[in-house]
Design a protein around this motif. Structure first.
Motif, mmCIF file in Angstrom:
data_model
loop_
_atom_site.group_PDB
_atom_site.id
_atom_site.type_symbol
_atom_site.label_atom_id
_atom_site.label_comp_id
_atom_site.label_asym_id
_atom_site.label_seq_id
_atom_site.Cartn_x
_atom_site.Cartn_y
_atom_site.Cartn_z
ATOM 1 N N ILE A 15 6.686 -10.100 -0.752
ATOM 2 C CA ILE A 15 6.003 -9.239 -1.720
ATOM 3 C C ILE A 15 6.860 -8.970 -2.962
ATOM 4 C CG2 ILE A 15 4.637 -8.129 0.088
ATOM 5 C CD1 ILE A 15 6.440 -5.689 -0.126
ATOM 6 N N SER A 58 0.407 -7.973 -3.904
ATOM 7 C CA SER A 58 -0.714 -8.741 -3.350
ATOM 8 C C SER A 58 -0.921 -10.030 -4.150
ATOM 9 C CB SER A 58 -1.994 -7.894 -3.358
ATOM 10 O OG SER A 58 -2.503 -7.703 -4.661
ATOM 11 N N CYS A 61 1.671 -12.602 -3.110
ATOM 12 C CA CYS A 61 1.247 -13.254 -1.867
ATOM 13 C C CYS A 61 0.190 -14.314 -2.156
ATOM 14 C CB CYS A 61 0.680 -12.218 -0.898
ATOM 15 S SG CYS A 61 1.875 -11.023 -0.274
ATOM 16 N N CYS A 95 -0.851 -9.687 4.639
ATOM 17 C CA CYS A 95 0.010 -8.907 3.740
ATOM 18 C C CYS A 95 -0.672 -8.700 2.388
ATOM 19 C CB CYS A 95 1.342 -9.622 3.554
ATOM 20 S SG CYS A 95 2.608 -8.641 2.733
ATOM 21 N N MET A 96 -1.302 -9.749 1.881
ATOM 22 C CA MET A 96 -2.039 -9.648 0.617
ATOM 23 C C MET A 96 -3.167 -8.642 0.736
ATOM 24 S SD MET A 96 -4.340 -12.558 -1.261
ATOM 25 C CE MET A 96 -5.564 -12.059 -2.485
ATOM 26 N N CYS A 99 -1.739 -4.994 0.977
ATOM 27 C CA CYS A 99 -1.214 -4.520 -0.317
ATOM 28 C C CYS A 99 -2.340 -4.214 -1.303
ATOM 29 C CB CYS A 99 -0.273 -5.569 -0.913
ATOM 30 S SG CYS A 99 1.329 -5.689 -0.111
ATOM 31 N N SER A 100 -3.336 -5.082 -1.365
ATOM 32 C CA SER A 100 -4.457 -4.848 -2.284
ATOM 33 C C SER A 100 -5.272 -3.646 -1.846
ATOM 34 C CB SER A 100 -5.344 -6.091 -2.376
ATOM 35 O OG SER A 100 -5.851 -6.453 -1.110
#
Length: 296
Positions: A15, A58, A61, A95-96, A99-100
């Protein structure tokens, strides 16, 4: 326990936490509006900083997922955690998404629709940049500059601060200068080492980039001096000495120009700010001098 910490370090690399330093631009509107001593404004800007950082992460990623095959073949990018297999593509997708979700969801809940809208626009234009526009010469750099302006807007809406045209112009010019400087270094790498850092770098030339950087350096200097000497600025800060801060702006441009020629830290703005002592001193001196003039 050790394995968990190692895995955490992989995700932090994915990230790009070190790149969050760019998001400090969200503090500029409140800084120039004399709100740095306001606890409420400081909290609002800090929240905006982390929310923007989640959205930016995000995108990192997403970029690594899209460029996975290219990165695997790249001399240095193959060492990225996704390209090297230290993080799986499904983990990167999760992970994306997280985060978003954190960035967009919390922005609406904590700061309202305006910040949510700015972050959504940032997310969408960077998705388009990753998929399409980073392959198009010059337009790729324009999108980077737009991303920095959106950082300003995020800070402005978070602290209810109206942005002046001066700060928008200067941040745009600075973002263009840094982006074109990075492209120049990538062209040198391509010419000397035959490493294609990005797909469109062979479309740039040193002559073109040197001309652009010269023009941008002069533009930044002239606009900043015009800003410091303008009656509007003198009235806003009740001071005739704002122009003194231009010394550090000029020194910063000279230092960065030298680093471009020396190719130190590969002209990466984040690495330079984190590692170059001279640049740290110049930036810190600019902040302190501006703070003393407008806050005391």
């Amino acid at each position: 326990m050790h394995q968990r910490l190692t895995k955490l370090s992989y995700f932090l690399s994915l990230i790009r936490v070190q790149q969050w330093i760019k998001n400090l631009f969200v503090f500029l509107p409140m800084f120039f509006n004399k709100q740095l001593v306001s606890f409420d404004s400081l909290i609002s800007a800090t929240i905006a900083f982390f929310l923007f950082s989640f959205i930016a992460s995000s995108i990192y990623c997403f970029n690594d997922i899209v460029d996975l095959e290219f990165d695997k073949q790249h001399k240095s990018k193959k060492n990225r955690v996704l390209a090297s297999g230290l993080v799986s593509i499904n983990e990167a997708r999760i992970c994306m998404f997280v985060c978003s979700l954190l960035g967009l969801g919390l922005s609406y809940y904590l700061s309202g629709f305006d910040l949510f809208l700015v972050l959504t626009i940032y997310f969408l234009i960077n998705v388009l940049y990753t998929l399409i526009f980073k392959k198009i010469m010059v337009l790729d750099v324009m999108f980077i500059a737009a991303s920095f302006v959106l950082r300003l807007l995020a800070g402005g809406v978070a602290t209810n601060t109206e942005l002046s045209y001066w700060i928008i112009i200067m941040v745009t010019l600075l973002a263009l200068f840094l982006a074109f400087a990075k492209r120049r270094d990538e062209v040198v790498i391509y010419m000397e080492d035959k490493i294609l850092v990005r797909s469109n770098i062979d479309k740039y030339s040193l002559k073109f980039l040197d001309s652009i950087l010269t023009v941008l350096s002069l533009a930044i200097t002239m606009f900043y001096l015009a800003y410091t000497f303008s009656p509007e600025t003198k009235a806003q800060f009740n001071s005739d000495y704002i122009w003194l801060t231009s010394i550090f702006v000029i020194l910063g441009l000279f230092r960065y120009g030298r680093l471009i020629k020396l190719r130190q830290n590969y002209v990466n703005p984040t690495k330079i700010l984190l590692k170059d002592k001279a640049m740290q001193f110049i930036v810190f001196s600019w902040i302190i001098s501006f703070y003393i003039i407008i806050y005391t």
